[in-house]
Design a protein around this motif. Structure first.
Motif, PDB file in Angstrom:
ATOM      1  N   UNK A   1     -17.314 -17.998 -43.871  1.00 36.51           N
ATOM      2  CA  UNK A   1     -17.992 -17.011 -44.699  1.00 36.51           C
ATOM      3  C   UNK A   1     -19.079 -16.294 -43.910  1.00 36.51           C
ATOM      4  N   UNK A   2     -19.823 -17.039 -43.086  1.00 37.90           N
ATOM      5  CA  UNK A   2     -20.875 -16.458 -42.251  1.00 37.90           C
ATOM      6  C   UNK A   2     -20.731 -16.992 -40.829  1.00 37.90           C
ATOM      7  N   UNK A   3     -21.586 -16.517 -39.937  1.00 34.98           N
ATOM      8  CA  UNK A   3     -21.525 -16.935 -38.537  1.00 34.98           C
ATOM      9  C   UNK A   3     -22.073 -18.350 -38.352  1.00 34.98           C
ATOM     10  N   UNK A   4     -21.673 -18.987 -37.254  1.00 35.44           N
ATOM     11  CA  UNK A   4     -22.202 -20.280 -36.817  1.00 35.44           C
ATOM     12  C   UNK A   4     -21.843 -21.437 -37.756  1.00 35.44           C
ATOM     13  N   UNK A   5     -20.688 -21.357 -38.402  1.00 37.36           N
ATOM     14  CA  UNK A   5     -20.254 -22.447 -39.269  1.00 37.36           C
ATOM     15  C   UNK A   5     -19.268 -23.388 -38.571  1.00 37.36           C
ATOM     16  N   UNK A   6     -19.008 -23.163 -37.300  1.00 36.97           N
ATOM     17  CA  UNK A   6     -18.185 -24.093 -36.536  1.00 36.97           C
ATOM     18  C   UNK A   6     -16.691 -23.866 -36.605  1.00 36.97           C
ATOM     19  N   UNK A   7     -16.255 -22.683 -37.036  1.00 35.86           N
ATOM     20  CA  UNK A   7     -14.819 -22.454 -37.205  1.00 35.86           C
ATOM     21  C   UNK A   7     -14.065 -22.487 -35.886  1.00 35.86           C
ATOM     22  N   UNK A   8     -14.643 -21.948 -34.812  1.00 36.58           N
ATOM     23  CA  UNK A   8     -13.924 -21.871 -33.536  1.00 36.58           C
ATOM     24  C   UNK A   8     -13.733 -23.243 -32.913  1.00 36.58           C
ATOM     25  N   UNK A   9     -14.779 -24.073 -32.943  1.00 39.82           N
ATOM     26  CA  UNK A   9     -14.643 -25.417 -32.378  1.00 39.82           C
ATOM     27  C   UNK A   9     -13.708 -26.274 -33.217  1.00 39.82           C
ATOM     28  N   UNK A  10     -13.740 -26.094 -34.542  1.00 36.20           N
ATOM     29  CA  UNK A  10     -12.807 -26.819 -35.399  1.00 36.20           C
ATOM     30  C   UNK A  10     -11.376 -26.386 -35.109  1.00 36.20           C
ATOM     31  N   UNK A  11     -11.174 -25.095 -34.948  1.00 34.51           N
ATOM     32  CA  UNK A  11      -9.840 -24.584 -34.642  1.00 34.51           C
ATOM     33  C   UNK A  11      -9.295 -25.228 -33.372  1.00 34.51           C
ATOM     34  N   UNK A  12     -10.122 -25.341 -32.346  1.00 34.67           N
ATOM     35  CA  UNK A  12      -9.665 -25.924 -31.087  1.00 34.67           C
ATOM     36  C   UNK A  12      -9.356 -27.407 -31.225  1.00 34.67           C
ATOM     37  N   UNK A  13     -10.114 -28.102 -32.037  1.00 30.75           N
ATOM     38  CA  UNK A  13      -9.824 -29.520 -32.257  1.00 30.75           C
ATOM     39  C   UNK A  13      -8.540 -29.695 -33.061  1.00 30.75           C
ATOM     40  N   UNK A  14      -8.285 -28.790 -33.997  1.00 28.69           N
ATOM     41  CA  UNK A  14      -7.009 -28.810 -34.708  1.00 28.69           C
ATOM     42  C   UNK A  14      -5.861 -28.546 -33.733  1.00 28.69           C
ATOM     43  N   UNK A  15      -6.070 -27.593 -32.840  1.00 26.95           N
ATOM     44  CA  UNK A  15      -5.047 -27.275 -31.843  1.00 26.95           C
ATOM     45  C   UNK A  15      -4.753 -28.485 -30.969  1.00 26.95           C
ATOM     46  N   UNK A  16      -5.793 -29.167 -30.549  1.00 24.34           N
ATOM     47  CA  UNK A  16      -5.608 -30.345 -29.700  1.00 24.34           C
ATOM     48  C   UNK A  16      -4.887 -31.456 -30.458  1.00 24.34           C
ATOM     49  N   UNK A  17      -5.269 -31.653 -31.725  1.00 20.41           N
ATOM     50  CA  UNK A  17      -4.621 -32.686 -32.525  1.00 20.41           C
ATOM     51  C   UNK A  17      -3.147 -32.402 -32.722  1.00 20.41           C
ATOM     52  N   UNK A  18      -2.808 -31.147 -32.964  1.00 22.38           N
ATOM     53  CA  UNK A  18      -1.410 -30.763 -33.133  1.00 22.38           C
ATOM     54  C   UNK A  18      -0.643 -30.904 -31.823  1.00 22.38           C
ATOM     55  N   UNK A  19      -1.272 -30.503 -30.731  1.00 23.06           N
ATOM     56  CA  UNK A  19      -0.620 -30.600 -29.420  1.00 23.06           C
ATOM     57  C   UNK A  19      -0.387 -32.046 -29.027  1.00 23.06           C
ATOM     58  N   UNK A  20      -1.311 -32.925 -29.405  1.00 24.65           N
ATOM     59  CA  UNK A  20      -1.143 -34.356 -29.104  1.00 24.65           C
ATOM     60  C   UNK A  20       0.056 -34.939 -29.839  1.00 24.65           C
ATOM     61  N   UNK A  21       0.480 -34.288 -30.905  1.00 23.34           N
ATOM     62  CA  UNK A  21       1.668 -34.723 -31.648  1.00 23.34           C
ATOM     63  C   UNK A  21       2.948 -34.102 -31.094  1.00 23.34           C
ATOM     64  N   UNK A  22       2.801 -33.360 -30.009  1.00 23.24           N
ATOM     65  CA  UNK A  22       3.967 -32.753 -29.379  1.00 23.24           C
ATOM     66  C   UNK A  22       4.221 -31.320 -29.778  1.00 23.24           C
ATOM     67  N   UNK A  23       3.316 -30.743 -30.566  1.00 17.66           N
ATOM     68  CA  UNK A  23       3.477 -29.347 -30.971  1.00 17.66           C
ATOM     69  C   UNK A  23       3.079 -28.415 -29.827  1.00 17.66           C
ATOM     70  N   UNK A  24       3.783 -27.287 -29.734  1.00 17.48           N
ATOM     71  CA  UNK A  24       3.429 -26.250 -28.776  1.00 17.48           C
ATOM     72  C   UNK A  24       2.560 -25.248 -29.519  1.00 17.48           C
TER      73      UNK A  24
END
Length: 236
Positions: A37-60
């Protein structure tokens, strides 16, 4: 990835990744918009951690930085691309020229450099839909990082083209009315709102998901995402 996280943090993020996969059983989500909703709420770092979690499961996984006003994906990853999505959409670069590798073999990303270009402008390019169809053939999940919707309403234009949207809200940061307006914007864009993640909760509570965001000054701050029950709940 260049984000320091504890073992328990990784485990908790993995729980949220699992819940996203369960939600995808009834609502397939190959393309996922992550916004706030506003800036500095952590969306970008959360997105990257989601990406890493998905990739660790074998997702591209492909991460696309469309937060043109404040691009941070490349900074978090410690790498910057020479070209971005605008270069491709304008016909100045090939797709292979804008996709960058990361330290994780299962994650690639597209950087953002054109600060004067808005999300709605990018979506209006004739080649944008073609871009989506192409990357869907090569990646299991495509995550899009967008500007905060209360500051840049045009970012909602992308939500209509996504399989699902995830809203990140910083605890005690955004006003209830502002968050409500953001949800309305997503609804008006016919977005499929998958759920909400509550960030920056100070006290650990059972079954909440935590992660760490590395700030520019090198310090880290404990962040907590909300329960899987809230994540699964569709906003109405």
């Amino acid at each position: 990835l260049s984000m320091a996280v504890s073992t328990i943090t990784k485990e908790n993020v993995q729980v949220m990744v699992t819940n996203l996969q369960f939600a995808a059983i009834t609502q397939p989500a190959q393309t996922l918009l992550v916004t706030s909703s506003i800036a500095h709420e952590g969306k970008s770092s959360l997105l990257l951690l989601l990406a890493e979690g998905l990739a660790d499961l074998g997702k591209h996984v492909l991460v696309v930085d469309m937060d043109t006003r404040n691009p941070s994906i490349g900074r978090y990853l410690g790498s910057r691309g020479h070209n971005d999505l605008v270069d491709y959409l304008a016909g100045h670069s090939r797709l292979e020229d804008i996709i960058c590798k990361t330290a994780h073999p299962g994650i690639q990303f597209i950087d953002s450099h054109h600060r004067l270009t808005s999300v709605s402008q990018m979506v209006s390019f004739e080649r944008f839909d073609q871009f989506l169809e192409i990357v869907k053939q090569f990646y299991d999940v495509i995550l899009f990082d967008t500007p905060p919707l209360s500051l840049y309403i045009d970012a909602a234009a992308l939500a209509n083209k996504m399989d699902a949207s995830l809203l990140v809200v910083g605890c005690g940061m955004g006003e209830r009315t502002v968050i409500g307006e953001v949800v309305e914007q997503l609804h008006r864009a016919n977005a499929n709102i998958l759920g909400v993640v509550l960030n920056f909760v100070d006290q650990p509570i059972a079954r909440r998901y935590c992660y760490r965001k590395i700030h520019d000054d090198g310090s880290d701050k404990q962040n907590l995402a909300d329960t899987d029950q809230e994540l699964h709940r569709r906003l109405s």
